[in-house]
Design a protein around this motif. Sequence first.
Motif, PDB file in Angstrom:
ATOM      1  N   CYS A   1       4.462  -4.366   6.974  1.00  0.00           N
ATOM      2  CA  CYS A   1       3.804  -5.127   5.903  1.00  0.00           C
ATOM      3  C   CYS A   1       4.726  -5.217   4.678  1.00  0.00           C
ATOM      4  O   CYS A   1       4.776  -6.238   3.995  1.00  0.00           O
ATOM      5  CB  CYS A   1       2.506  -4.452   5.475  1.00  0.00           C
TER       6      CYS A   1
ATOM      7  N   CYS B   1       7.211  -8.194   3.799  1.00  0.00           N
ATOM      8  CA  CYS B   1       6.769  -9.426   3.124  1.00  0.00           C
ATOM      9  C   CYS B   1       5.958  -9.156   1.860  1.00  0.00           C
ATOM     10  O   CYS B   1       5.872 -10.008   0.985  1.00  0.00           O
ATOM     11  CB  CYS B   1       5.939 -10.273   4.075  1.00  0.00           C
ATOM     12  N   HIS B   2       5.326  -8.001   1.807  1.00  0.00           N
ATOM     13  CA  HIS B   2       4.448  -7.726   0.655  1.00  0.00           C
ATOM     14  C   HIS B   2       5.041  -6.683  -0.296  1.00  0.00           C
ATOM     15  O   HIS B   2       4.401  -6.328  -1.286  1.00  0.00           O
ATOM     16  CB  HIS B   2       3.067  -7.282   1.132  1.00  0.00           C
TER      17      HIS B   2
HETATM   18  C1  HEC Z   1       6.354 -11.969   7.910  1.00  0.00           C
HETATM   19  C2  HEC Z   1       5.742 -11.768   6.596  1.00  0.00           C
HETATM   20  C3  HEC Z   1       4.428 -10.970   6.520  1.00  0.00           C
HETATM   21  C4  HEC Z   1       4.144  -9.754   7.076  1.00  0.00           C
HETATM   22  C5  HEC Z   1       5.022  -8.858   7.944  1.00  0.00           C
HETATM   23  C6  HEC Z   1       2.802  -9.419   6.636  1.00  0.00           C
HETATM   24  N1  HEC Z   1       2.312 -10.408   5.845  1.00  0.00           N
HETATM   25 FE1  HEC Z   1       0.503 -10.430   4.927  1.00  0.00          FE
HETATM   26  N2  HEC Z   1       0.852 -12.303   4.257  1.00  0.00           N
HETATM   27  C7  HEC Z   1       2.025 -13.003   4.399  1.00  0.00           C
HETATM   28  C8  HEC Z   1       1.885 -14.327   3.820  1.00  0.00           C
HETATM   29  C9  HEC Z   1       2.943 -15.406   3.760  1.00  0.00           C
HETATM   30  C10 HEC Z   1       0.564 -14.386   3.329  1.00  0.00           C
HETATM   31  C11 HEC Z   1      -0.117 -15.575   2.649  1.00  0.00           C
HETATM   32  C12 HEC Z   1      -1.005 -16.254   3.658  1.00  0.00           C
HETATM   33  C13 HEC Z   1      -2.357 -16.474   3.080  1.00  0.00           C
HETATM   34  O1  HEC Z   1      -3.165 -15.550   3.148  1.00  0.00           O
HETATM   35  O2  HEC Z   1      -2.585 -17.539   2.533  1.00  0.00           O
HETATM   36  C14 HEC Z   1      -0.052 -13.083   3.611  1.00  0.00           C
HETATM   37  C15 HEC Z   1      -1.344 -12.742   3.246  1.00  0.00           C
HETATM   38  C16 HEC Z   1      -1.863 -11.479   3.334  1.00  0.00           C
HETATM   39  C17 HEC Z   1      -3.123 -11.059   2.769  1.00  0.00           C
HETATM   40  C18 HEC Z   1      -4.075 -11.919   1.961  1.00  0.00           C
HETATM   41  C19 HEC Z   1      -3.810 -11.643   0.494  1.00  0.00           C
HETATM   42  C20 HEC Z   1      -4.562 -12.530  -0.457  1.00  0.00           C
HETATM   43  O3  HEC Z   1      -4.932 -12.043  -1.534  1.00  0.00           O
HETATM   44  O4  HEC Z   1      -4.754 -13.711  -0.143  1.00  0.00           O
HETATM   45  C21 HEC Z   1      -3.266  -9.750   3.067  1.00  0.00           C
HETATM   46  C22 HEC Z   1      -4.418  -8.826   2.674  1.00  0.00           C
HETATM   47  C23 HEC Z   1      -2.103  -9.339   3.834  1.00  0.00           C
HETATM   48  N3  HEC Z   1      -1.273 -10.421   3.972  1.00  0.00           N
HETATM   49  C24 HEC Z   1      -1.890  -8.064   4.313  1.00  0.00           C
HETATM   50  C25 HEC Z   1      -0.851  -7.722   5.171  1.00  0.00           C
HETATM   51  C26 HEC Z   1      -0.729  -6.448   5.834  1.00  0.00           C
HETATM   52  C27 HEC Z   1      -1.660  -5.274   5.646  1.00  0.00           C
HETATM   53  C28 HEC Z   1       0.378  -6.525   6.620  1.00  0.00           C
HETATM   54  C29 HEC Z   1       0.894  -5.482   7.603  1.00  0.00           C
HETATM   55  C30 HEC Z   1      -0.035  -5.101   8.632  1.00  0.00           C
HETATM   56  C31 HEC Z   1       0.972  -7.823   6.405  1.00  0.00           C
HETATM   57  N4  HEC Z   1       0.192  -8.526   5.537  1.00  0.00           N
HETATM   58  C32 HEC Z   1       2.150  -8.257   6.989  1.00  0.00           C
HETATM   59  C33 HEC Z   1       3.167 -12.547   5.010  1.00  0.00           C
HETATM   60  C34 HEC Z   1       3.277 -11.376   5.746  1.00  0.00           C
END
Ligand code: HEC
Length: 105
Positions: free
Chosen positions: A41, A44-45
């Motif tokens: 996670c 990207c975050h």
């Molecule tokens: C390859 C990149 C990538 C990875 C790895 C990734 N994310 Fe994301 N995540 C994104 C992107 C881009 C968005 C925006 C998409 C959307 O929700 O509109 C997002 C959106 C989210 C959101 C919504 C947030 C909001 O306020 O809208 C959450 C919660 C989240 N991710 C949690 C996680 C978690 C926990 C993990 C690991 C298990 C993870 N992400 C792994 C790219 C990633």
Amino acid sequence: MSLIILVGAAGLVWVGTAGGQGAVQAEVLDEAKRLYLANGCYACHGLEGRGNVGPDLTRTTKSDEEIVARIANGRAGTAMAPFRDKISAEDIRKIVVYLRSLTRP
Ligand code: HEC
């Protein structure tokens, strides 16, 4: 030690055992941080959830249920992949608790 996490409309409710609520919470946070790192996670975050490719999770406006759903199902057309086959429902709940612990104004 056993731990049951109940999530209702009101948010997270803790049902802890030995050590009391604080100890249970600390243990879950440690475990959840490990899950957040192990599942990539942070790539990207950000290490502190403050976002780079993905949004800043410390300022999300989503509810717990929406966050659970987004982690489980991902979002089509974005880099956010579904994690439901990789992370158990229980572990996704823990990650939500962890993300809430990072919340800032
Ligand atoms: C390859 C990149 C990538 C990875 C790895 C990734 N994310 Fe994301 N995540 C994104 C992107 C881009 C968005 C925006 C998409 C959307 O929700 O509109 C997002 C959106 C989210 C959101 C919504 C947030 C909001 O306020 O809208 C959450 C919660 C989240 N991710 C949690 C996680 C978690 C926990 C993990 C690991 C298990 C993870 N992400 C792994 C790219 C990633």
